[in-house]
Design a protein around this motif. Structure first.
Motif, short mmCIF file in Angstrom:
data_model
loop_
_atom_site.label_atom_id
_atom_site.label_comp_id
_atom_site.label_asym_id
_atom_site.label_seq_id
_atom_site.Cartn_x
_atom_site.Cartn_y
_atom_site.Cartn_z
N ALA A 255 -5.91 1.53 2.89
CA ALA A 255 -6.70 1.11 4.05
C ALA A 255 -6.01 1.53 5.33
O ALA A 255 -6.65 2.06 6.26
N SER A 256 -4.69 1.34 5.40
CA SER A 256 -3.98 1.71 6.62
C SER A 256 -4.07 3.19 6.87
O SER A 256 -4.23 3.64 8.00
N CYS A 257 -3.96 3.98 5.80
CA CYS A 257 -4.04 5.44 5.98
C CYS A 257 -5.43 5.83 6.48
O CYS A 257 -5.56 6.68 7.37
N SER A 258 -6.47 5.19 5.92
CA SER A 258 -7.83 5.50 6.40
C SER A 258 -7.97 5.13 7.87
O SER A 258 -8.49 5.92 8.67
N ALA A 304 -3.36 -2.87 16.73
CA ALA A 304 -2.78 -4.14 17.16
C ALA A 304 -3.57 -5.31 16.57
O ALA A 304 -3.03 -6.33 16.18
N ARG A 305 -4.89 -5.12 16.52
CA ARG A 305 -5.77 -6.17 16.01
C ARG A 305 -5.55 -6.41 14.52
O ARG A 305 -5.50 -7.54 14.06
N LEU A 306 -5.46 -5.33 13.77
CA LEU A 306 -5.27 -5.44 12.32
C LEU A 306 -3.81 -5.24 11.97
O LEU A 306 -3.47 -4.60 10.98
N TYR A 307 -2.92 -5.79 12.81
CA TYR A 307 -1.52 -5.45 12.64
C TYR A 307 -0.96 -6.00 11.33
O TYR A 307 -0.07 -5.40 10.75
N GLY A 308 -1.51 -7.10 10.86
CA GLY A 308 -1.05 -7.63 9.58
C GLY A 308 -1.24 -6.60 8.48
O GLY A 308 -0.36 -6.41 7.62
N VAL A 309 -2.39 -5.93 8.49
CA VAL A 309 -2.68 -4.92 7.48
C VAL A 309 -1.69 -3.77 7.57
O VAL A 309 -1.07 -3.36 6.58
N PHE A 310 -1.50 -3.28 8.80
CA PHE A 310 -0.60 -2.14 8.97
C PHE A 310 0.84 -2.54 8.66
O PHE A 310 1.59 -1.78 8.06
N GLN A 312 2.03 -4.74 6.63
CA GLN A 312 2.32 -4.79 5.21
C GLN A 312 2.07 -3.45 4.54
O GLN A 312 2.82 -3.03 3.69
N GLY A 313 0.97 -2.81 4.94
CA GLY A 313 0.58 -1.55 4.29
C GLY A 313 1.64 -0.49 4.45
O GLY A 313 1.98 0.23 3.52
N PHE A 314 2.18 -0.36 5.65
CA PHE A 314 3.18 0.66 5.92
C PHE A 314 4.60 0.10 5.82
O PHE A 314 5.55 0.79 6.15
N SER A 315 4.74 -1.14 5.39
CA SER A 315 6.05 -1.79 5.30
C SER A 315 6.84 -1.62 6.59
O SER A 315 8.02 -1.26 6.58
N ILE A 316 6.18 -1.85 7.70
CA ILE A 316 6.87 -1.76 8.98
C ILE A 316 7.94 -2.84 9.03
O ILE A 316 7.73 -3.94 8.50
N GLY A 317 9.04 -2.55 9.66
CA GLY A 317 10.06 -3.57 9.81
C GLY A 317 11.11 -3.50 8.73
O GLY A 317 12.11 -4.21 8.79
N THR A 318 10.91 -2.65 7.74
CA THR A 318 11.96 -2.51 6.73
C THR A 318 12.48 -1.09 6.75
O THR A 318 12.74 -0.49 5.73
N SER A 319 12.54 -0.54 7.95
CA SER A 319 13.20 0.74 8.15
C SER A 319 12.58 1.88 7.35
O SER A 319 13.23 2.85 7.06
N SER A 320 11.32 1.74 6.99
CA SER A 320 10.71 2.86 6.30
C SER A 320 10.03 3.75 7.34
O SER A 320 9.50 3.27 8.32
N VAL A 321 10.08 5.03 7.08
CA VAL A 321 9.40 5.95 7.98
C VAL A 321 7.94 5.95 7.61
O VAL A 321 7.59 6.24 6.48
N ASN A 322 7.07 5.56 8.53
CA ASN A 322 5.66 5.45 8.19
C ASN A 322 4.82 6.39 9.05
O ASN A 322 5.29 6.89 10.08
N PRO A 323 3.57 6.64 8.62
CA PRO A 323 2.71 7.57 9.36
C PRO A 323 2.57 7.23 10.83
O PRO A 323 2.55 8.13 11.68
N LEU A 324 2.48 5.96 11.14
CA LEU A 324 2.28 5.57 12.55
C LEU A 324 3.40 6.13 13.41
O LEU A 324 3.17 6.79 14.43
N VAL A 325 4.63 5.90 12.99
CA VAL A 325 5.75 6.26 13.83
C VAL A 325 5.92 7.78 13.87
O VAL A 325 6.23 8.37 14.90
N VAL A 326 5.67 8.43 12.72
CA VAL A 326 5.84 9.89 12.68
C VAL A 326 4.79 10.57 13.56
O VAL A 326 5.12 11.40 14.41
#
Lengths: 717, 102, 171
Positions: A255-258, A304-310, A312-326
């Motif tokens: 869902a986050s990728c979509s 920002a609105r669906l930040y819970g989804v993103f 968890q979906g992108f595991s933000i906050g655990t130092s993983s490189v995710n599509p958003l940041v890249v």
């Protein structure tokens, strides 16, 4: 709490204004502008009142929590004399969002509701959207005065504001999607306002179609979340379930990728950003509205609105490189470097927006939610100011070309110059203007969040972006306001003149905001830890949602602290960029003419001017490969007959690929992307033979296929 | 042989459907192809109603009504297209209409 | 129940024979008239299944309107009146094979799934109703649970109407 509870009236007023202007605008003395301005003024006042009441709502929630905690401590103190909680610890408290909900329609057992979910970010956006929209309305009365579609223009401005206001307080994802599409529609109508000229209508179409690409992603994301969250469109429910781990990680990731695709198109992230600079074909006030308050921030807001989804979906906050940041980081650099070669002042600003949106998405990617929204907030102010300033200049020289028709404008338009300068300084991030605080927070987020320096690379990217920003904005200032007047600006008979009050007043207000909004989130840590409680981190305090539907319930969610080194570093880098550009343009130092002497530099320059060849990729290669070779293939087919093709499958594939390669080579320059073109063309070649043009043959294939499939199902099941 | 069986309706629908498919594939006159499509739609409707009766649910009838409504729209547009083809080429033979040949 | 069965097979015979004539007749107008027979018999089958509202709609819409449309279509396209050998493809056998294969698949699936004796229809096929007919139940359902599809269908009809006019009018 009257205003927050009835905030849904705000978009309704704007929407009503659309209808009124459309039907009665032409008969009004001011051609409908007065309806729009009145409606937006009411909206703005209501938004202000909503903000004020929201502040007291947050404060009272905090106060209650404080009291409860003190009582709890007092009770604890009776049991054990130790004090458990330290006084400096921030108090955990929840703020109830304002909600309203109605049944929209139902089908079978599923009920679709519309409603209002108004919490921190929504309240903040209410303020931004109504303020900027109101200023744009006022500005437009002068800027496009006497235009042939004046009334329709104002009608669409109203609808644009209404749909964006609706978007920021959507209760369900379905409602979000509807408003999202409405925003796209309005931008299409406004970008193509002067549609008689081909480039303008092309630009409008491009914006619309590019956004369609992302909309597919949004629809997919909404549908996936609907089913993942037990058939619920409700944003709060979806976020809560995502954060509680009730939705599988895989579903959230998909869902986050979509949704990411939607962000990329709407918020002009790299590879789908190409519509944004072209959208400059619209009237300048519209560009200001699109770039500051509506359209492009819709994507950031959706994340920002669906930040819970993103989260968890992108595991933000655990130092993983995710599509958003890249994607965000690529956009920061890509947009900034493209801004450097533009001749059109609006395009410089457009690419600057692309780059700044990259910062926001990057901040969301590293987990610095507040930093992203704060940057959105400050950016809206100074970017609207810059666009309106550019429009003011262009209004007097009748051109947007900085190299041909501008230069030395500071003498003719001193007031516009000063406001433009302030907004530029804010954009570059000079202390103590707005951009300094917000950009710094983004950079601190990249440095501190995500565990052990997880996103340090992206902080460097951010610093490079800041450097480039200083360079291109200084260049823009030089070309526009300094040097010798050229072209229309040098016209002795009609010298450029300062704009009227209706243009200047919005500029004053916006540059004023560009100065003060930075203090809205004054840090309370690092060297600034002494700042008083009631004045620091107000933005975070009031606008960050506090409740079970926001990632702050998780351990991994954190806020960055003020880091004096980063602040100093980014300021120095900004100043370095300014002085480099100063030395280059004002003093004429440095290797001028490098691009004409050095092959390598020239190639780089060409790539930038050609916007990384992305437009060639889209129109030349992809569309061309689908269209051109197939058409040519049909001709070739007639010439040589069927025998040539009917070989073994492999040979045919190679042959057709080679054939397409040869043909395409003549029409299109770029050879790198040819591979994809020939693949598309090759498959088109193969598929073409099925297309006999006989309906009944198609029907036969359909039924035979259905029968075979049914047979397979019977055997398997 | 004294109860009505679900299957006899379903098989009737299946036969009618296949006759319709044959008509769609084998007829050259566009109007006749449209008529065959009506046969297919009726076959579907028989199935819907039969299942509705079998499960004691009204949904089957409602869907059959929707199918009838859509069939009406389909025939209207279909015949308009056929008429346009006829006007342009004085024939409604589907073999003549192969402009979309790739 | 025997009477119902007798009627069922009678109607089924009419349907299949007429449908067969629709797709094989060499006369376009005859085909249209055989189609009327199919539609009427199908409507009668609906009555057997206690769906009288759908049966009435079938008669009104299909026989009343759609057939008339077809006849207009036949006349406006100046189809040859009387026998016309060109109405069927020369390679009709292939189409027949497709149809037979399809029937084989479907028939096998149906017999395999529902058997012959295991799935009788409920003895009282009359659905819950207020006044002895199921029209009330249908309308309740259409205007509550299926209101949205119903409205969508009305928009679709409007679109088809406009589209048909745009396509068919002479400019």
């Amino acid at each position: 709490m009257w205003f927050p509870d009835h905030a849904y009236l705000i978009p309704l007023i704007a929407a009503a204004s659309f209808v009124l202007i459309l039907f009665f605008g032409k008969r009004m003395p001011k051609k409908g502008a007065e309806i729009g301005i009145t409606a937006l003024s009411i909206c703005f006042v209501m938004a202000l009142a909503t903000n004020v009441q929201w502040f007291s709502h947050v404060n009272s929630a905090e106060h209650e929590a404080e009291v409860a905690q003190e009582e709890g401590e007092a009770a604890e103190a009776l049991v054990s004399s130790e004090s458990t909680g330290s006084a400096t610890e921030p108090i955990e408290f929840e703020v109830e969002p304002s909600r309203a909900s109605w049944t929209w329609w139902q089908s079978g057992d599923v009920t679709f509701s519309v409603g209002m979910l108004l919490d921190g970010p929504g309240v903040m956006m209410l303020f931004v959207v109504t303020l900027i929209s109101l200023l744009v309305h006022i500005y437009s009365t002068d800027y496009i005065g006497g235009d042939r579609r004046y009334t329709h223009y104002f009608a669409f401005l109203s609808l644009f504001s209404a749909s964006m206001l609706g978007l920021v307080m959507s209760e369900t994802t379905l409602q979000l999607l509807t408003c999202w599409e409405l925003v796209g529609l309005c931008s299409f109508a406004l970008i193509g306002h002067w549609w008689e000229e081909k480039p303008n209508s092309d630009a409008a179409l491009k914006a619309f179609i590019t956004n369609r690409v992302g909309d597919v992603g949004l629809i997919c994301g909404v549908i996936i979340l609907f089913f993942a969250a037990d058939q619920s469109f409700d944003i709060v429910t979806i976020n809560e379930m995502a954060l509680n781990g009730e939705i599988s990680h895989l579903a959230l990731l998909v869902a986050s990728c979509s949704l990411m695709a939607a962000v990329m198109s709407k918020s002009g992230q790299f590879v789908l950003h190409t519509w944004l600079p072209d959208a400059m074909a619209g009237p300048t006030p519209v560009s200001a509205l699109i770039h500051a308050a509506t359209m492009v921030v819709a994507g950031v807001f959706m994340v920002a609105r669906l930040y819970g989804v993103f989260f968890q979906g992108f595991s933000i906050g655990t130092s993983s490189v995710n599509p958003l940041v890249v994607i965000g980081a690529i956009t920061v650099i890509g947009g900034a470097s493209l801004a450097f070669v533009q001749k059109d002042i609006k395009k410089v600003l457009a690419y600057s927006t692309v780059s700044q949106l990259g910062y926001m998405v990057m901040a969301l990617g590293v987990g610095a939610w507040t930093a992203a929204l704060f940057h959105l907030f400050t950016h809206a102010m100074f970017k609207a100011g810059l666009f309106l300033g550019a429009g003011s200049v262009a209004h007097s020289v009748h051109s947007f070309d900085m190299t041909e028709h501008m230069g030395g404008m500071r003498k003719f338009m001193p007031k516009t110059f000063v406001t433009f300068l302030i907004c530029t300084a804010a954009l570059i991030g000079l202390f103590p203007l707005a951009g300094f605080w917000s950009k710094d927070e983004v950079l601190s987020g990249a440095q501190q969040l995500g565990g052990e320096g997880g996103y340090l690379v992206f902080m460097v990217v951010g610093l490079v972006g800041a450097f480039l920003t200083a360079l291109y904005m200084t260049r823009c200032i030089y070309l526009t306001f300094f040097g010798e007047p050229k072209g229309h600006a040098a016209d002795a008979e009609h010298p450029p003149h300062e704009s009227g009050r209706r243009i200047l007043v919005p500029l004053y207000i916006l540059s004023g905001m560009a100065i003060i909004t930075g203090f809205a989130n004054l840090p309370n840590s690092g060297v600034l830890s002494g700042s008083p409680d009631g004045a620091s981190l107000r933005f975070e305090h009031f606008y960050e949602p506090k409740g079970s539907y926001f990632p702050s319930v998780l351990e991994t969610f954190d806020h960055p602290e003020f880091n004096v080194l980063i602040a100093l570093g980014s300021t120095i880098i900004g100043l370095l960029g300014i002085s480099l550009a100063y030395a280059w343009y004002w003093k004429g130092r440095g290797p001028h003419g490098l691009t004409s002497r050095n092959k390598f530099a020239k190639a780089g320059y060409t790539v930038l001017v050609e916007k990384y060849y992305l437009d060639h990729l889209y129109t030349g290669i992809i569309v061309g490969a689908v269209k051109g070779p197939i058409a040519r293939g049909a001709y070739w087919f007639n010439q040589k007959g069927i025998d040539g093709v009917v070989n073994s499958a492999g040979v045919a594939a190679v042959k057709s690929g080679k054939f397409v390669y040869e043909r395409i080579d003549q029409g299109v320059v770029d050879t790198i992307v040819n591979a994809s073109g020939s693949a598309a063309g090759g498959s088109g070649q193969r598929l073409r033979r099925i297309q006999t043009g006989r309906v009944q043959q198609y029907a036969a294939l359909l039924f035979a296929g259905a029968a075979i499939l049914a047979g397979i199902f019977i055997i398997v099941i | 042989m004294d109860d009505l069986l679900l299957n006899q309706f379903l098989l009737l629908g299946a036969v009618l459907f296949c006759i319709g498919v044959y008509g769609v594939l084998a007829r050259r006159n566009a109007v006749l192809v449209l008529m065959s499509i009506e046969l297919i739609l009726n076959a579907v409707n028989i199935n819907l109603i039969a299942f509705g009766a079998f499960w004691g649910s009204i949904t089957g009838s409602v869907f059959a009504l929707f199918v009838i409504a859509i069939a009406a729209a389909e025939v209207g547009v279909g015949l308009a297209i056929v008429l346009l083809i006829y006007r342009n080429r004085r024939s409604v033979d589907l073999d003549d209409v192969a402009e979309m040949k790739g | 129940m025997v009477a119902q069965n007798v009627f069922f097979y009678l109607l089924a015979g009419i349907i299949l024979f007429s449908a067969f004539r629709v797709v094989t007749s060499n006369n376009v107008v005859h085909a249209a008239l055989y189609l009327v027979a199919v539609l009427a018999a199908v409507a009668a089958e609906y009555v057997l299944l206690a769906a009288e509202f759908v049966a009435a709609t079938q008669v009104l819409v299909y026989i009343g309107a759609i057939i008339v449309l077809f006849l207009f279509g036949i006349m406006l396209t100046r189809a040859k009146l009387g026998s016309d050998q060109d109405l069927t493809h020369p390679h009709w056998a292939l189409s027949a094979a497709t149809a037979v294969v399809m029937f084989g698949v479907m028939g096998y699936a149906l017999v395999d799934q529902f058997h012959w004796t295991a799935t009788p229809l409920p003895a009282d096929t009359r659905l819950v109703s207020v006044d002895g007919s199921n029209s009330a139940t249908v309308s309740d359902s259409v205007f509550t649970a299926y209101l949205v599809p119903f409205e969508v269908v009305s928009v679709l009809l409007l679109a088809a109407l406009v589209g048909a006019i745009v396509l068919a009018r002479k400019d």
